[in-house]
Design a protein around this motif. Structure first.
Motif, PDB file in Angstrom:
ATOM      1  N   UNK A 287       0.860  -1.173   0.000  1.00 61.75           N
ATOM      2  CA  UNK A 287       0.000   0.000   0.000  1.00 61.75           C
ATOM      3  C   UNK A 287       0.902   1.231   0.000  1.00 61.75           C
ATOM      4  N   UNK A 288       0.529   2.218  -0.831  1.00 62.52           N
ATOM      5  CA  UNK A 288       1.414   3.348  -1.078  1.00 62.52           C
ATOM      6  C   UNK A 288       0.729   4.641  -0.641  1.00 62.52           C
ATOM      7  N   UNK A 289       1.485   5.432   0.123  1.00 64.89           N
ATOM      8  CA  UNK A 289       0.963   6.682   0.671  1.00 64.89           C
ATOM      9  C   UNK A 289       1.788   7.856   0.148  1.00 64.89           C
ATOM     10  N   UNK A 290       1.103   8.987  -0.094  1.00 64.45           N
ATOM     11  CA  UNK A 290       1.736  10.176  -0.661  1.00 64.45           C
ATOM     12  C   UNK A 290       2.193  11.101   0.463  1.00 64.45           C
ATOM     13  N   UNK A 291       3.496  11.408   0.472  1.00 67.87           N
ATOM     14  CA  UNK A 291       4.054  12.317   1.474  1.00 67.87           C
ATOM     15  C   UNK A 291       4.567  13.601   0.835  1.00 67.87           C
ATOM     16  N   UNK A 292       4.027  13.949  -0.308  1.00 70.65           N
ATOM     17  CA  UNK A 292       4.493  15.158  -0.976  1.00 70.65           C
ATOM     18  C   UNK A 292       5.618  14.863  -1.937  1.00 70.65           C
ATOM     19  N   UNK A 293       6.866  15.033  -1.489  1.00 71.83           N
ATOM     20  CA  UNK A 293       8.005  14.768  -2.367  1.00 71.83           C
ATOM     21  C   UNK A 293       8.483  13.326  -2.277  1.00 71.83           C
ATOM     22  N   UNK A 294       7.872  12.535  -1.380  1.00 66.75           N
ATOM     23  CA  UNK A 294       8.264  11.133  -1.218  1.00 66.75           C
ATOM     24  C   UNK A 294       7.026  10.244  -1.128  1.00 66.75           C
TER      25      UNK A 294
END
Length: 304
Positions: free
Chosen positions: A33-40
């Motif tokens: 599962x992939x989460x968005x942290x802005x630049x990462x």
């Protein structure tokens, strides 16, 4: 992490979904599962297990931890050859990021945002799996002609690059090197092929020291905005590779393995049409699968 720390972190029940994190989830794959942290991106490996493009209803407790730790170990080795997608100061930054969810730390990776290439870079050192099936029909694998009279599980004269497409739905499709070059462009294709063969050579050497044979594997790559190539996704795990024990190896038959082939073999014994819903895995298959993944990690860590 050392092997004892990893053992202690393994749960008794499978983590099938990730909830409660304060980050937007942008994708949910067969395992990760992939989460968005802005630049990462934050990539969390669950304990889901898939085969024949279907996710099993029950998972393998701790599989996500084992896969992540194997990948992290290999990323540290691969960094000698090329840049990887791991964020700088990965372990310290990840620990701070997940300080309120420490149980997720061993199964997580913090990575830079890159543009994934639309192919899987498959490399084969031995004649097995779909490659063996194709060889029996054509005496070749895609555009790689092979000697006559080869046996199942026999070592190839040299490793071969046999890329495939990355299907968002359905099965990936094997493609020739010429088609791969059309998709990527000749410059990126040349870099990907060289990196794939160099990484496979490294993996083969390290696996040998661990008492393992690396029969085949697949790598994935991504580009940054400047066009630089990075190694991404997972690396040389039992989910993406075919590992055999050196002890007892003999060409001419299938080999015992440290990968998902064990699960596939069980599923092949069932009267299942390989369409969802997938059958539940028996407790003994789940335990054996976990033991195989753990054994692979133990052997790699002991080989340092």
């Amino acid at each position: 992490m050392n092997i004892e720390t990893i053992r202690k972190a393994l749960p008794q029940t499978a983590l099938m979904n990730v909830a409660g994190l304060p980050f937007p989830k942008i994708a949910s794959g067969k395992v990760r599962e992939i989460f968005d942290l802005g630049d990462k991106l934050l990539i969390v490996a669950t304990d889901r297990i898939s085969a024949f493009d279907a996710i099993m209803p029950n998972g393998v407790p701790g599989k996500g931890i084992l896969l992540t730790q194997i990948s992290l170990w290999w990323f540290s080795q691969a960094a000698k050859i090329m840049p990887t997608h791991l964020a700088e100061n990965h372990d310290a930054v990840l620990a701070e990021l997940l300080r309120d969810a420490p149980s997720l730390i061993p199964r997580s990776m913090l990575v830079r945002k890159l543009k994934p290439l639309p192919i899987e870079a498959v490399v084969r050192g031995y004649l097995a799996g779909s490659g063996w099936k194709e060889y029996k029909k054509t005496r070749a694998i895609l555009d790689h002609a092979l000697p006559a009279g080869m046996q199942e599980s026999e070592k190839l004269p040299e490793p071969i690059f046999t890329p495939s497409t990355k299907a968002t739905e359905g099965h990936d499709e094997p493609i020739t090197e010429a088609r791969c070059a059309e998709i990527l462009g000749s410059d990126i294709f040349a870099k990907v092929k060289k990196a794939t063969l160099d990484l496979f050579a490294l993996g083969t050497k390290v696996a040998e020291h661990a008492g393992l044979i690396l029969a085949d594997t697949k790598f994935e790559f991504g580009l940054d905005d400047a066009g630089n190539l990075f190694l991404i996704d997972e690396v040389l795990t039992p989910d993406s590779s075919r590992y055999w024990p050196q002890a007892g190896y003999k060409a001419g038959t299938s080999q015992p393995s440290f990968d998902k082939q064990f699960v596939r073999d069980y599923l092949e014994s069932l009267n299942w049409n390989k369409l969802p819903p997938a059958p539940e895995l028996p407790a003994e298959i789940v335990e054996k699968t976990r033991a195989l993944y753990l054994s692979a990690l133990e052997k790699l860590l002991a080989s340092k």
